[in-house]
Design an enzyme around this catalytic site. Structure first.
Site, PDB file in Angstrom:
ATOM      1  CB  VAL A 654      -0.886   0.118   1.360  1.00  0.00           C
ATOM      2  CG1 VAL A 654      -1.682   1.286   1.330  1.00  0.00           C
ATOM      3  CG2 VAL A 654      -1.880  -1.325   1.224  1.00  0.00           C
ATOM      4  CG  ASP A 762      -9.482  -6.276   8.005  1.00  0.00           C
ATOM      5  OD1 ASP A 762      -9.695  -6.564   9.009  1.00  0.00           O
ATOM      6  OD2 ASP A 762      -8.396  -5.547   7.606  1.00  0.00           O
TER       7      ASP A 762
END
Length: 895
Positions: A654, A762
């Site tokens: 990321v 999540d």
């Protein structure tokens, strides 16, 4: 100083006066005055509960004139105490009720009483007929045994709905031979339904729903031959539906929904000849619907949705002449919709969506009954819409999306003046849009996207005074021009007409106070932008990319706030937020020179391209863009954060990247495996098309055979997370409520409006993001964690399990928010074993909610939703749709 002494003397005087009056009052009045002194009455609901003088006749009861108190004809004894809905709080000792030996009715419902319910109320009240303690916060065990109930031999009505009782159901209530109504729903009762509950002699109404009951449903309930209404759902039982229920010959209403039941529908239900409503949705029932069910000719409502029922709709349903609601959605049924359904004279609601039905809809559908709501979406139906579907003139919702319907839209739909909602997207409808909006004045929602319609947008759309959502996107041959007064439609908020071959110019923006979203990308719209858009005060999103607009973008802040993506690929358009018009003019001057070089470069480029393709045929990069991302190539994106070759330096999993036009995006790297490539790309595409105010926007992705780089909107990632937001909002209940509801809406959209569903995978505080100081939450990282475990064979199973995990994590998130992080990642078992009173006290303390605070009930019900979501048995948790509904009910009830 003197004033202070004076006040103390006055207070002492009034206290002495009160004690004198109480001492002088007869016992019943004295008991009620004592009760008043124990309660919290912030709204002064008992303001007339006082006595002016102690000189009251020995035979008369002074309290007979008080509000909520009713006496016998001689005013010598209290026969009814009704304190319902008076905003009272506090606990009851019970002793003050011992003197009311002639009491017939006691109603303290819809207040905020707490603590244990006093057993003393069950003593000496031999004449009590009705006891209503519903909608309070009583906790602990419900009084039972010890001879207490023997005094209630005349009790007919007992309602304890919506409290916080725990422990087993009170067995000795079954000894009350005159009891007709028993309501113990909406608490935390545990264990099995006692088999003794089958021994009631005169019971007509039984409600045990919404508790934590388990075990098998006792077959002895079949002995309740006087029962007309039974609700025992929203618990977590074991096993099957007892066939003995078929003996309950007087039963009119049966609800065992959301109860974890397996097996199949008993054929013995055909003996329930008076049954009007049968609700068995959200269980694990399987096999076919028994033919015998069609013999219950009294049926009015039949809901078997959210099960695993297979097979076809029985032809025996032709006998259900009184049926109004037929709900079979979310099952595994197949075959056609039989003609007998279209012949039912009373049918007004038909829900069969999310099954495997095929064939055509019956041509007579809607001609024999007053159909109001039809939803057959997400099946494999073919053919045309039945011509007479609205012939009885009451149809208000027509939902047919995601099928294989063809043909033209019948002009008769314009005669359906009651229509409010039409969803026909994702089919193969062709021809012109037949609506005359002046003929359907109540229409508010129309989605005709992803079809093959032609003939342009109806010119009178501005006459649709209640229309707030209109989507015609992805009808590539629609053509035509935008109606001249479209933005003045008084209620229009969302207008989407991308990829429709629309030409002409943009209509003047006038009287457009309600419009919030305009999507017109990938058309042939030309002309210039006019500053009249400044009248659109609510406009939040506009996409005019991939058109032929020209000239300068007006300096109006509405235009410039849209970002570059709103105007990309309009070759002759300039000005902020695009490149300045001076740069555009300079570019225009050298365009002739550039053109001269093009012919020379073409041959060079062709040769290089051929070489490039040969070298990278095994790993060619491709780009997929969604609304909100300018039109870039994969190489444009890859160059912004390094080399396109996966063997060289690549960003972390990321990271951030700055694209060629200066846009900063969040980039996430995913490694692809051959077996999962198609699944991952399909899910990513679905995620990119999922747009909701409570979801972080996925802008696009580029990929080859080995890697995927996913691009996200950077705006929210520069803001704050939930944990950071809560540091400054610890005591702000309104903010917490809005955040919890926003997260629920985002998850509900992913679970129930995306097909197939997209589990988040999540749900946690670090993935709840905010834009600067705004308090509208957005869910980030949705879809990734579960997607990487997918393969085509197990997709449905994985989605089902992951959705349950989302619900569980959402429940934990609620508790984390309500306790300011103290119950972060707390185990469900630990919470379920925690005393409910203790948990509620902790939440009240963290949110500074006192026992007299009117919003205490609202907080309590949000906690109850959280506890439902973290139940240990997955099948016993609510779906996100139900969780959101319960949150909304908790909020609306206390407005």
């Amino acid at each position: 100083m003197a004033s202070s002494k004076h006040n103390k003397l006055c207070s002492f005087f009034y206290l002495c006066l009160f004690l004198t009056l109480v001492a002088a009052a007869e016992p019943q009045t004295e008991s009620l005055l004592t009760l008043k002194s124990q309660l919290t009455d912030n709204f002064n609901s008992l303001k007339d509960w006082f006595i002016n003088t102690p000189e009251v006749s020995d035979n008369l009861v002074a309290c007979c004139s008080w509000s909520g108190v009713r006496c016998n004809q001689n005013s010598t004894s209290v026969v009814s105490v009704d304190l319902s809905s008076k905003n009272l709080a506090g606990s009851l000792s019970g002793k003050e009720f011992l003197v009311f030996t002639e009491l017939l009715e006691l109603n303290i419902s819809d207040n905020s009483f707490s603590g244990e319910f006093p057993a003393e109320i069950f003593f000496n009240m031999t004449n009590l007929r009705s006891l209503d303690i519903s909608r309070n916060n009583f906790s602990g065990r419900f009084p039972d045994g010890n001879g207490g109930h023997s005094s209630l031999k005349n009790l007919i009505f007992l309602d304890a709905l919506s409290n916080s009782f725990s422990g087993p159901l009170p067995i000795h209530l079954s000894q009350l031979e005159n009891l007709k109504v028993l309501n113990l729903a909406g608490s935390y009762f545990t264990g099995s339904i006692p088999s003794q509950y089958g021994s009631f002699k005169n019971l007509e109404f039984l409600h045990l729903g919404g508790n934590l009951l388990s075990g098998h449903i006792p077959q002895e309930l079949g002995n309740l031959t006087t029962l007309t209404h039974m609700e025992i759902g929203y618990n977590s039982y074991e096993g099957v539906i007892p066939w003995e229920i078929g003996y309950m010959s007087e039963l009119k209403y049966l609800d065992i929904a959301g109860a974890n039941l397996s097996g199949f529908l008993p054929k013995h239900f055909s003996n329930l000849t008076k049954l009007e409503s049968l609700f068995l949705f959200r269980n694990h029932l399987s096999r076919e619907i028994p033919w015998e069910l069609g013999e219950i000719t009294s049926l009015v409502n039949l809901d078997l949705s959210y099960n695993h029922i297979s097979g076809t709709i029985p032809e025996s349903f032709s006998g259900l002449k009184n049926l109004r609601l037929l709900n079979l959605m979310f099952n595994e049924m197949s075959g056609t919709l039989p003609e007998v359904i279209a012949q039912l004279p009373s049918l007004d609601t038909l829900f069969i969506w999310n099954n495997y039905f095929s064939g055509s809809l019956p041509k007579s559908l809607g001609m024999n009954s007053k159909l109001r709501w039809v939803d057959v979406s997400t099946n494999s139906f073919q053919g045309e819409i039945p011509q007479g579907i609205c012939s009885r003139g009451v149809l208000f919702k027509l939902i047919l999306f995601s099928n294989n319907f063809t043909g033209t839209l019948s002009p008769s739909l314009s005669n359906c003046s009651t229509l409010v909602r039409i969803r026909l997207e994702d089919n193969s409808f062709s021809g012109v849009i037949p609506f005359s909006f002046s003929e359907i004045p109540d229409i508010s929602y129309i989605d005709l996207s992803r079809n093959k319609l032609t003939g342009g947008i109806p010119l009178d759309i501005s006459k649709a005074t209640k229309l707030d959502y209109f989507n015609i996107s992805n009808n590539p041959e629609l053509g035509g021009k935008l109606p001249p007064h479209i933005w003045s439609a008084p209620s229009l908020q969302n207008f989407s007409a991308s990829s429709c071959s629309i030409s002409g110019g943009l209509p003047v923006f006038e009287s457009c106070k309600s419009i919030t979203v305009i999507e017109l990308s990938n058309n042939n719209i030309s002309g210039m932008l006019t500053p009249t858009v400044s009248t659109c005060g609510s406009l939040k999103k506009m996409d005019l990319s991939h058109n032929n607009l020209r000239g300068a973008i007006p300096s109006d802040k509405v235009f410039q706030s849209m970002g570059k993506h709103a105007y990309e690929s309009n070759a002759n358009l300039c000005g902020l937020p695009l490149k300045s018009c001076s740069a555009y003019s300079s570019r225009k001057l050298v365009s002739v020179l550039v053109a001269c070089l093009v012919s020379i470069l073409l041959m060079v480029v062709a040769a290089l391209a051929l070489y490039y393709i040969r070298q990278r045929s095994q790993g060619q990069w491709k780009m997929v863009s969604f609304a909100g991302l300018p039109h870039f190539t994969a190489d444009d994106v890859l160059r912004s954060f390094g080399s396109p070759e996966p063997s060289e330096a690549v960003p972390a999993s990321v990271s951030k990247a700055v694209l060629p036009t200066g846009i900063t995006v969040i980039v996430r790297k995913i490694e692809l495996h051959d077996k999962k490539k198609s699944v991952v790309l399909n899910v990513l595409t679905q995620m990119g098309n999922a747009r909701h105010v409570n979801l972080v926007r996925l802008l696009g992705f580029c990929y080859n055979n080995h890697l995927v780089y996913v691009l996200y909107d950077n705006n929210l990632h520069t803001g704050t997370t939930l944990a950071e937001k809560m540091k400054t909002k610890k005591k702000d209940w309104q903010t917490k409520k809005r955040i919890i509801t926003g997260v629920a809406k985002g998850l509900c959209f992913l679970h129930h409006e995306c097909l197939p569903a997209i589990p988040h995978g999540d749900v946690k505080s670090s993935n709840i993001l905010f834009d600067d100081d705004k308090i509208e939450p957005c869910l980030g990282e949705f879809g990734f964690k579960y997607m990487l475990h997918l393969n085509t064979d197990q997709m449905n199973d994985v989605i089902r399990v992951e959705k349950q995990k989302d619900v569980y994590n959402f429940g934990q998130l609620i508790l984390e928010i309500l306790t300011n992080g103290k119950l972060m990642n707390a185990g469900g078992l630990m919470i379920q074993n925690k005393p409910k009173d203790g948990l509620l006290r902790e939440v009240y303390t963290e949110n500074e909610v006192s026992s007299s605070d009117f919003k205490q009930g609202e907080v309590k019900r949000v906690v109850e939703v959280a506890l439902l979501c973290i139940r240990s048995d997955q099948s016993d948790r609510p779906c996100m749709e139900d969780a959101l509904r319960l949150l909304s009910e908790a909020e609306n009830r206390f407005k």
